[in-house]
Structures are given as structure tokens and as C-alpha cells.
Write a protein that holds these residues in place. Structure first.
Motif, PDB file in Angstrom:
ATOM      1  N   LEU A   4      -2.389  12.488  -4.655  1.00 41.50           N
ATOM      2  CA  LEU A   4      -2.094  13.107  -3.362  1.00 41.50           C
ATOM      3  C   LEU A   4      -2.921  14.387  -3.266  1.00 41.50           C
ATOM      4  CD1 LEU A   4      -0.383  12.987  -0.781  1.00 41.50           C
ATOM      5  CD2 LEU A   4       1.342  14.343  -1.964  1.00 41.50           C
ATOM      6  N   ILE A  42       3.342  10.888   2.675  1.00 39.65           N
ATOM      7  CA  ILE A  42       2.986   9.508   2.389  1.00 39.65           C
ATOM      8  C   ILE A  42       4.147   8.586   2.754  1.00 39.65           C
ATOM      9  CG2 ILE A  42       1.439  10.120   0.492  1.00 39.65           C
ATOM     10  CD1 ILE A  42       3.571   9.117  -1.453  1.00 39.65           C
ATOM     11  N   ILE A  80       3.244   2.799  -9.599  1.00 40.56           N
ATOM     12  CA  ILE A  80       1.903   2.895  -9.042  1.00 40.56           C
ATOM     13  C   ILE A  80       1.402   4.317  -9.253  1.00 40.56           C
ATOM     14  CG2 ILE A  80       2.682   3.519  -6.714  1.00 40.56           C
ATOM     15  CD1 ILE A  80       0.416   1.744  -5.639  1.00 40.56           C
ATOM     16  N   ASP A  81       0.111   4.441  -9.512  1.00 43.39           N
ATOM     17  CA  ASP A  81      -0.510   5.759  -9.648  1.00 43.39           C
ATOM     18  C   ASP A  81      -1.115   6.158  -8.307  1.00 43.39           C
ATOM     19  OD1 ASP A  81       0.044   6.012 -12.424  1.00 43.39           O
ATOM     20  OD2 ASP A  81      -1.631   4.672 -12.861  1.00 43.39           O
ATOM     21  N   TYR A  82      -0.951   7.419  -7.958  1.00 48.56           N
ATOM     22  CA  TYR A  82      -1.470   7.874  -6.665  1.00 48.56           C
ATOM     23  C   TYR A  82      -1.877   9.340  -6.761  1.00 48.56           C
ATOM     24  CZ  TYR A  82      -2.028   8.203  -1.619  1.00 48.56           C
ATOM     25  OH  TYR A  82      -2.547   8.356  -0.365  1.00 48.56           O
ATOM     26  N   ASP A  97      -5.158   7.059   5.213  1.00 47.68           N
ATOM     27  CA  ASP A  97      -4.993   5.612   5.098  1.00 47.68           C
ATOM     28  C   ASP A  97      -4.764   4.995   6.469  1.00 47.68           C
ATOM     29  OD1 ASP A  97      -5.183   5.514   2.239  1.00 47.68           O
ATOM     30  OD2 ASP A  97      -3.182   6.394   2.151  1.00 47.68           O
ATOM     31  N   ASP A 106       0.817  -1.203   0.000  1.00 53.95           N
ATOM     32  CA  ASP A 106       0.000   0.000   0.000  1.00 53.95           C
ATOM     33  C   ASP A 106       0.855   1.259   0.000  1.00 53.95           C
ATOM     34  OD1 ASP A 106      -2.405  -1.427   0.133  1.00 53.95           O
ATOM     35  OD2 ASP A 106      -2.247  -1.598   2.304  1.00 53.95           O
ATOM     36  N   VAL A 107       0.260   2.309  -0.573  1.00 53.36           N
ATOM     37  CA  VAL A 107       0.764   3.662  -0.355  1.00 53.36           C
ATOM     38  C   VAL A 107      -0.061   4.244   0.788  1.00 53.36           C
ATOM     39  CG1 VAL A 107       1.128   5.940  -1.334  1.00 53.36           C
ATOM     40  CG2 VAL A 107       1.360   3.908  -2.781  1.00 53.36           C
TER      41      VAL A 107
END
Length: 527
Positions: free
Chosen positions: A212, A148, A208-210, A263, A139-140
Motif C-alpha cells: 500500500l 483498499i 495475500i501480500d500487498y 486499480d 483482486d485487492v
């Protein structure tokens, strides 16, 4: 003619000499062993890939070789950049090596070495590692505004993390300790849509795409309505993980807003007073939206079952509205007394899209079973598009969807969902859309439908609709205890041939993991 005869005579004499020589038992063989000035090339070279980047080399057996030299290059048979070189004894086969990256081109060459002859020629082979993503299954974790923590498979060879956005690429060096832990934390990052890449020099080992985002972070107990009032349109309000936020309900939201939990353990939202959490302000437009993400939204007043239930997250008591979308993403929606969203009353009410994705809905409709996850009961109470996906809907004393009179719906799509006891009360429908106008029809795709038993009864109603509505059920499955007494959709589904208790680990307590992997359907979280 003379030459022919002469050569014939010579040939006959030579044959006679061979015959006489063969009769002499004391003469040694002409050749005891062939001698070569170079050892044989190991021509049986092969490479076998496992676990994306682990390669095992084998090259068979060659006599007369003292050792081998094996070299690996990160190109295709050019050997311009040797990344690994090793001397091996003949017994060290197969030789296993961890490549520096997946989905990359490599070459290997090997030669034999002997003290009695020259080295062999190189045997060469080109091969490619398999695609990998060291972020997979990790996980991010967003821990604060602009903060993060990345997690990846520990112990793998990496050199940097690169954040790519519309503003460009920003690299961050990874230390040996971070490599060993498979973890790196970042602070003061600007809000952006990122492609985060885990690099080993110029090789990508994970991506990975995230998104923020976040404009304000509320401390535990902060007042949600006050934060919404103070926010600008389009702001993202962040809530701390694992804490609670109580507020007075019946609050009007009149601007685009997102409320998102950090998260980790979901923050809990509950009302201390009022019949509903929110309603939609008349000033909102089709360009506006509301998003609720990673939240536990409790229907119990003060989050206490003994103090009663609110009706739902939204209950439009005749207030006019026209909003672009309302979305619940990754939420737990528990213990609402009637519905998640209800449109009703005399004023025109339009929601462009009602979206519910990656959610769990549990214990809905106990105070009144006449409603549903989505309820619209007037010709002017319209949701244009309904999308419910990748979710678990469990323990409904009401309909799943009651949408029986609206006239301006285009589609209802339900896919990749797990249903159990949905509903489980007499006279309730899975869907009641009998007088609605749904121009592009209703789809139920790749779902699993479990137990409908309640008391001594074993069935509920299926989908009540008009003949003008096209109902399509695709790749969906029913347990033997999903029973429809009328308006049945059972025959439109595939039978699993087993009850919900046999299919799932502990459905009565919310565990829908499979006892046996029988189908790739339902909510993906349980597969």
C-alpha cells in the motif's frame, strides 16, 4: 493311565449322544441367532476431501443400528474441541460437511445407536483439509490514498481480516453482510508492505501480500510534470482510474519517482506537445529509479491518431545519465512512433536495469522502424541488465531489441512472453545485438513466437549477434508462420505445428487466449 481311559470313555459316550440326537428330526437348532449387548462399531469410516474444505464421510452398513452420532473436532484424535455434532439415520450416508478452514488438522468419530443394545464403540479417523486461499482469483483494489477494497470467495465462514506489517498485526471484524458479499473496504490505512490474512477465528483461510503506497492523488487532468516537480524524491504519485492526463512532453525527471494508476481501468497518459514523454536528468545516480505502474501510455499526440506520434516514452538525445533502474510494471504501451526507451548521442548514458514486466506493447515503430522496444546504438549507451517478462509484444514495425554497439551489458533475459508480428517489416530483426558486449549472454525462456508476415513477405531476421555472445533459447515455441530468412532461431525453438491464427483466438485484434491449451508458455495472462 486310568485318567486317560476314563476321559476317553466319557468322550466316546458324548459322541454317541450327538449321533443319536442328530437322527431326531424334531429337535430345534442349538442357536437360532447370536445376541450381543453392544451394536457393532462402524469400522469402515473414511473421509474424502474435495474443494479444499468439503469433506464427505462414509462408514459402510451395519445391521441393527437405529442411528449414528458423528462428531468432528479440530485436533488430531484428542476430541478436545468438538466443532460439529450431528445425529444421522442409516440412510444419510455419505454425510457432507463444509470445514471451517483449509490446511488444518481435524478428527472425526462415529458410533452406532440402537434401542435394543448399548451404543457401539467410537470409530475414529484423523484427516487434514487441503490448502486453500479464498483470495485466489480475486483482486485487492486500491481506491485512494490509504484506501483498499478486498474481494474473496463469497459465503465462506470467516471472522476477521488481519493486516500484518513491520508495525504489528491489526485485526478487523467481518460482518455477515460482508461474508455474504465476499467484500470489505478499508480507509485510512498507513502505507506499508502488508501480509493480509482472512481468518476464521484462529484459522487462516486466505493470505495475500500487498504494498500500500501513495503520497499524492492527482485529479483528472492534473499536470504530471508539475506533480513530479512538487514531489519529494521517492514519492509515489497516484492517478485516478479510468481518466486521462495530458501534458507537455520533453520533461526531464531528476529524482526517484513512481507514477501509479489506481486499480481498475488504467489511466491514460499522453503528450499534448513534444517529441518524447520524458528524459533522465544528469543529476540522478545509480541509487535512483523510475517506476511506471498500471498506466496506459499513448504515443498518439493528444491521444488522437490523426495528430501524429511521439518517438517514445524515453529518447535520450545526447543527455548524460546514470540511473539505477527504469521499470514498467503492468502497463499498456501503445502507438509509440519509434521505441519505448532509446539511448543515443555523445554523452555517457547508463541504466542499471531496464525492466518490463506484465505489460502489453502494441503498434510500435510506425514512424520509423530502425529502433525497438529498447534501443542502444553507441558504445557508451549501456543498460547493464535487461529483463522483459510476462508480457505481450505485438505489431512491431521495428526491431524487438536493437542493441548493437554497447559494451557494458551483462545480461538480456526475455521470458514468459508472447510475440506476434514482432517484427513484421522487411529488414527488421527480432534482436540485433551484433557488436554489443553482453558478458553473461542472452536468454529466451518459455516464450511463444507468432506471425512475422508482412505484405507478400513471410519472414524477418532472427538474432544477429557476434560469436562471443552466448544465446540460449529454452522451452520456447514457434508457430508455423514465424519465419526467419537469416540469423534464424526457428530451429532453436519447438514447433507448434500450427499457425498463429490456429493457436490464438483473435491475434489480429489482440486476443491471444488459446484456442487449444497446447503449451504452458508465453504471457501468463493468456493461459
Amino acid at each position: 493311565m486310568t485318567k486317560i481311559l476314563k476321559y476317553t470313555g466319557v468322550l466316546a459316550g458324548f459322541i454317541a449322544m450327538l449321533v443319536f440326537s442328530a437322527c431326531d428330526d424334531d429337535i430345534s437348532p442349538v442357536v437360532e441367532e447370536l445376541d450381543f449387548d453392544r451394536v457393532f462399531t462402524p469400522l469402515e469410516l473414511e473421509a474424502k476431501i474435495s474443494n479444499q474444505t468439503t469433506v464427505a464421510f462414509d462408514w459402510g452398513f451395519n445391521k441393527g443400528i437405529d442411528s449414528y452420532v458423528l462428531e468432528i473436532s479440530d485436533d488430531s484424535l484428542m476430541f478436545a474441541n468438538i466443532i460439529h455434532s450431528v445425529s444421522l439415520s442409516p440412510e444419510q450416508t455419505p454425510y457432507v460437511y463444509e470445514l471451517p478452514a483449509g490446511d488444518s488438522q481435524y478428527s472425526v468419530r462415529i458410533k452406532g445407536v440402537s434401542g435394543e443394545a448399548d451404543d457401539s464403540k467410537w470409530a475414529t479417523l484423523a484427516f487434514k483439509s487441503l490448502p486453500e486461499n479464498l483470495f485466489a482469483n480475486y483482486d485487492v483494489e486500491m481506491t485512494g490514498i490509504g484506501a483498499i477494497t478486498l474481494h474473496w470467495k463469497s459465503g465462506k465462514e470467516v471472522s476477521s481480516v488481519v493486516f500484518s506489517s513491520a508495525s504489528g498485526d491489526v485485526p478487523y471484524t467481518v460482518t455477515d453482510d460482508e461474508i455474504a458479499a465476499g467484500l470489505k473496504s478499508f480507509v485510512d490505512l498507513p502505507n506499508a508492505v502488508y501480509r493480509i490474512k482472512l481468518m476464521n477465528n484462529d484459522k487462516v483461510r486466505g493470505a495475500i501480500d500487498y504494498v500500500l503506497e501513495g503520497d499524492v492523488l492527482l485529479d483528472e487532468g492534473a499536470d504530471i510534470p508539475s506533480a513530479i516537480a512538487a514531489a519529494s524524491a521517492g514519492d509515489v504519485i497516484l492517478l485516478q482510474a479510468g481518466v486521462s492526463y495530458g501534458f507537455v512532453g520533453d520533461y526531464m525527471i531528476d529524482k526517484s519517482i513512481k507514477i501509479k494508476g489506481l486499480d481498475g481501468k488504467m489511466p491514460v497518459l499522453y503528450t499534448t506537445d513534444g517529441d518524447r514523454m520524458f528524459y533522465i536528468g544528469a543529476s540522478m545516480s545509480p541509487a535512483d529509479s523510475m517506476v511506471f505502474e498500471n498506466l496506459y501510455m499513448s504515443g498518439f499526440v493528444n491521444h488522437d491518431a490523426s495528430q501524429g506520434q511521439i518517438r517514445g516514452v524515453f529518447d535520450m538525445e545526447g543527455e548524460a545519465c546514470h540511473i539505477g533502474s527504469v521499470k514498467f510494471q503492468g502497463c499498456k504501451l501503445y502507438d509509440m512512433g519509434r521505441q519505448i526507451m532509446r539511448l543515443r548521442g555523445g554523452a555517457d548514458q547508463t541504466v542499471g536495469a531496464f525492466v518490463l514486466d506484465d505489460c502489453i506493447i502494441h503498434n510500435l515503430g510506425k514512424s520509423s522502424g530502425s529502433y525497438g522496444v529498447l534501443c542502444g546504438t553507441g558504445t557508451n549507451t549501456n543498460v547493464t541488465h535487461v529483463q522483459i517478462s510476462n508480457s505481450t509484444i505485438d505489431s512491431l514495425a521495428c526491431h524487438f531489441i536493437r542493441y548493437d554497439k554497447p559494451t557494458a551489458c551483462e545480461s538480456i533475459i526475455v521470458e514468459n512472453c508472447t510475440f506476434n508480428k514482432a517484427p513484421y517489416k522487411s529488414g527488421r530483426y527480432f534482436m540485433d545485438i551484433r557488436d554489443a558486449v553482453i558478458s553473461n549472454g542472452v536468454e529466451i525462456n518459455n516464450c511463444i513466437l507468432g506471425n512475422t508476415s508482412y505484405g507478400d513477405e513471410a519472414s524477418i531476421y532472427g538474432v544477429r549477434k557476434s560469436d562471443d555472445i552466448v544465446l540460449s533459447v529454452n522451452d520456447s515455441y514457434v508457430c508455423t508462420d514465424f519465419v526467419n530468412s537469416s540469423y534464424s532461431i526457428v530451429d532453436m525453438c519447438n514447433s507448434l505445428g500450427m499457425s498463429s491464427m490456429d493457436l490464438w483466438s483473435d491475434p489480429d485484434n489482440g486476443d491471444f487466449s488459446f484456442v487449444t491449451d497446447i503449451v504452458a508458455a508465453g504471457d501468463p495472462r493468456w493461459r
